[in-house]
Design a protein around this motif. Structure first.
Motif, PDB file in Angstrom:
ATOM      1  N   TYR A  64       5.517  -3.264  -0.536  1.00 35.92           N
ATOM      2  CA  TYR A  64       4.719  -2.871   0.629  1.00 35.92           C
ATOM      3  C   TYR A  64       5.421  -3.182   1.949  1.00 35.92           C
ATOM      4  O   TYR A  64       5.400  -2.385   2.880  1.00 35.92           O
ATOM      5  CB  TYR A  64       3.366  -3.584   0.561  1.00 35.92           C
ATOM      6  N   GLN A  74      -7.937  -0.726   0.945  1.00 37.65           N
ATOM      7  CA  GLN A  74      -6.479  -0.653   0.931  1.00 37.65           C
ATOM      8  C   GLN A  74      -6.013   0.793   1.048  1.00 37.65           C
ATOM      9  O   GLN A  74      -6.735   1.717   0.734  1.00 37.65           O
ATOM     10  CB  GLN A  74      -5.921  -1.315  -0.335  1.00 37.65           C
ATOM     11  N   ARG A  75      -4.795   0.956   1.563  1.00 37.63           N
ATOM     12  CA  ARG A  75      -4.175   2.265   1.786  1.00 37.63           C
ATOM     13  C   ARG A  75      -4.867   3.055   2.896  1.00 37.63           C
ATOM     14  O   ARG A  75      -4.861   4.287   2.900  1.00 37.63           O
ATOM     15  CB  ARG A  75      -4.107   3.090   0.504  1.00 37.63           C
ATOM     16  N   ALA A  99       2.601  -6.860  -4.119  1.00 40.27           N
ATOM     17  CA  ALA A  99       2.769  -6.314  -2.774  1.00 40.27           C
ATOM     18  C   ALA A  99       4.226  -6.303  -2.327  1.00 40.27           C
ATOM     19  O   ALA A  99       4.517  -5.968  -1.187  1.00 40.27           O
ATOM     20  CB  ALA A  99       1.936  -7.134  -1.792  1.00 40.27           C
TER      21      ALA A  99
END
Length: 131
Positions: A114, A81-82, A111
């Motif tokens: 996001y 992630q990221r 999330a």
């Protein structure tokens, strides 16, 4: 090197393992292999992300390819992630849809923030009806 595919076969076991590594397993029936098999079989657009032969991301959608795609699941292994994989999975999904087709989703609580930075607009009119 990360690769993306809409043709790579995946098993329910691989998907469940990924969902557990992404925290999406908290909200999915990971203890029911049959349900997962049907989730994969009946989704009509699945894009996966791979690090060599390891499944590290999935975008699972139900769509008519013309007007709307419901992005049912977007999961990325927490270790990845990221790094842009979730964003790229959405781009890969969009590339397979018609030019006027919108994507609709229900964000997982963790999330929720996001999606706004990816250009999604918040819509407070979502409703669910559970069996």
């Amino acid at each position: 090197m990360i690769s993306y595919s809409d043709q790579a076969p995946i098993t329910a076991k691989q998907a469940i393992d990924l969902y557990e590594r992404s925290t999406l397993g908290e909200r999915r029936p990971i203890n029911n292999v049959t349900t997962f098999e049907l989730m994969l079989k009946n989704a009509n657009l699945i894009v996966t992300a791979w690090d060599d032969d390891k499944l590290i991301g999935i975008s699972r959608s139900l769509t008519d390819f013309a007007y709307v795609a419901y992005l049912a699941d977007l999961a990325v292994d927490e270790q990845y992630q990221r790094t842009g994989i979730g964003k790229q999975l959405i781009e890969e999904t969009k590339a397979r849809l018609g030019p006027e087709c919108m994507i609709v989703l229900l964000a997982a609580p963790k999330a929720n923030a996001y999606y706004e930075h990816l250009g999604f607009e918040h819509n407070p009119r979502a409703w669910t009806l559970k069996k």
